[in-house]
Design an enzyme around this catalytic site. Structure first.
Site, PDB file in Angstrom:
ATOM      1  N   GLU A  71      29.956  66.422   2.194  1.00  0.00           N
ATOM      2  CA  GLU A  71      31.287  66.512   2.775  1.00  0.00           C
ATOM      3  C   GLU A  71      31.765  65.237   2.422  1.00  0.00           C
ATOM      4  O   GLU A  71      32.769  65.004   2.413  1.00  0.00           O
ATOM      5  CB  GLU A  71      30.752  66.168   4.039  1.00  0.00           C
ATOM      6  CG  GLU A  71      30.155  68.167   4.647  1.00  0.00           C
ATOM      7  CD  GLU A  71      29.518  68.104   5.976  1.00  0.00           C
ATOM      8  OE1 GLU A  71      27.990  67.137   5.812  1.00  0.00           O
ATOM      9  OE2 GLU A  71      30.678  68.448   6.639  1.00  0.00           O
TER      10      GLU A  71
ATOM     11  N   ARG B 149      20.667  73.826  20.225  1.00  0.00           N
ATOM     12  CA  ARG B 149      21.675  74.714  20.900  1.00  0.00           C
ATOM     13  C   ARG B 149      21.271  76.368  19.988  1.00  0.00           C
ATOM     14  O   ARG B 149      20.557  75.784  19.698  1.00  0.00           O
ATOM     15  CB  ARG B 149      23.039  75.065  19.536  1.00  0.00           C
ATOM     16  CG  ARG B 149      23.938  73.772  19.669  1.00  0.00           C
ATOM     17  CD  ARG B 149      25.323  73.586  18.608  1.00  0.00           C
ATOM     18  NE  ARG B 149      25.789  72.260  19.105  1.00  0.00           N
ATOM     19  CZ  ARG B 149      26.059  71.820  17.752  1.00  0.00           C
ATOM     20  NH1 ARG B 149      25.677  72.666  16.309  1.00  0.00           N
ATOM     21  NH2 ARG B 149      26.988  70.138  17.448  1.00  0.00           N
TER      22      ARG B 149
END
Ligand code: ADP
Length: 395
Positions: free
Chosen positions: A382, A239
């Site tokens: 997470e 990105r």
């Protein structure tokens, strides 16, 4: 012992971790890949053992059935009753969710409503939620959102300087992502620093294939580098991070590509991949830079400079910083990136030790003891945050 499943469902994959709570130990973890294909792959690790099967898995429901059947046949659980709750990672919670929630039909509808903001991700997440609901209808399920932690950002951080009605009518604002990770490492940092989180100003650098930086004051996210989508902020594996938006119509005109195609380039063909010209993987780039490849060197510099500048601006935003945290694949492992990010921050009280900075993949302080600003490496987790939220919301 109560067991909790943490699930991350993608469009063609389903990652899982089975925790025993409250000890927070991982009993089994794995992934179902290529869902929808005849040669889908089921892999699982448990108790020092591994198993892998290639078989046809037409949809997510079959993937869930297979996973549960494997947990039983491999003797990892005795019966499905042992599963006390399921936690689902959901990418976009919009402004609807500022914390994890117990999943109801209404919640599913709300997550579907938000699919406008993250079409691929939220739909895949809902597919995973529905598959479990069909097979284990009585087991409580919790949704944990990537965006929720950032809902504490003030309007002065989340609003773009665009016509206000775009925010009101189309929900265009900064949402931020990686919230579960930023929250986990900030809580862990407070523990390691031995100080109440309410008193701390932290900058968390989650550097993986996707990367974001977060300013955390008193335990609350007050600003973050990702925006309306995960495309904003620092350059990532593929990105672009921030670019002048006027570049987009200019590329369209020059190359004849559509807006969608250009955004695809910004998402999939930019970042470290574009800068280096050969790889989005930081290990490859480090290796080539070591050999003197100038494009690899450039990629490292652009990446590190961008993180460095965010740290400076977030320290300014909080009138100082108590600790800087590095996490995720690059943050946890790359001494090269960390050293380039941290050099030249002495002016704000960051003194780090090159010897300690050699650490890799484990919790460590890498600052000199006298450094006013502490620097920590904290492996993110997470899945554990998801499992904890399941316990918190189902008890
Ligand atoms: P994701 O966002 O896909 O979860 P990760 O957090 O796994 O990504 O991070 C992947 C990145 O971490 C890759 O660029 C990879 O090269 C980098 N990385 C992993 N291990 C190392 C290492 N030992 N040294 C340097 N970079 C590493």
């Amino acid at each position: 012992m109560p067991k909790v499943l943490a699930i991350n469902a993608g469009s063609s994959s389903l990652k899982f971790q089975l925790f025993s709570m409250p000890e927070e130990t991982v009993i089994a973890k794995g992934i179902v890949e290529r869902i929808g294909f005849k040669d889908a792959i089921f892999s699982i690790h448990f108790g020092g053992e591994k198993a892998k099967n290639v078989l046809s898995i037409p949809d997510h429901k079959m993937a869930v059935e297979l996973l549960l059947e494997k947990l039983r046949s491999l003797g990892i659980i005795g019966s499905y009753n042992e599963i006390e709750g399921i936690g689902h990672r959901v990418v976009h919670g919009g402004e609807t969710f500022s914390d994890s929630v117990l999943i109801t039909d209404e919640v599913i509808r709300q997550i579907e409503d938000l699919a406008d903001l993250a079409p691929l991700h939220n739909r895949a997440n809902v597919t995973g939620i529905k598959a479990f609901k069909e097979i284990l209808p009585d087991v409580p399920a919790v949704a944990v959102f990537d965006t929720a932690f950032h809902q504490t950002m003030p309007e002065s951080s989340f609003l773009y300087s665009l016509p206000y009605e775009y925010y009101k009518n189309y929900r265009i604002r900064k949402y931020g992502f990686h919230g579960t990770s930023h929250k986990y490492v900030s809580l862990r940092a407070a523990e390691l620093l031995g100080r109440p989180i309410e008193q701390l100003r932290l900058i968390s650098c989650h550097l993986g294939n996707g990367s974001s930086i977060c300013a955390i004051q008193g335990g609350k996210s007050i600003d973050t580098s990702m925006g309306f989508t995960p495309l904003e902020g620092i350059p990532m594996g593929t990105r672009s991070g921030n670019v002048d938006p006027a570049i987009i119509p200019y590329i369209m005109e020059k190359t004849g590509q559509t807006a969608e195609e250009v955004i695809e380039v910004l998402n999939k063909k930019s970042g470290l991949l574009a800068l280096s010209g050969f790889s989005s993987d930081l290990r490859d780039i480090e290796e080539e830079a070591e050999k003197g490849n100038p494009r690899a060197e450039l990629a490292l510099e652009v990446f590190a400079n961008s993180i460095h500048k965010y740290i400076g601006s977030y320290a300014a935003r909080m009138n100082g910083v108590d600790a800087i945290i590095f996490t995720a694949g690059i943050g946890e492992n790359s001494s090269v990136v960390r050293s380039r990010v941290l050099r030249g921050l002495e002016f704000m009280g960051v003194y780090w030790d090159p010897e300690l900075n050699k650490t890799r993949g484990k919790e460590a302080f890498i600052n000199y003891p006298f450094s006013p600003v502490k620097v920590l490496v904290i492996p993110t987790n997470e899945e554990l945050m998801i499992a904890r939220d399941v316990i918190r919301l189902t008890k």
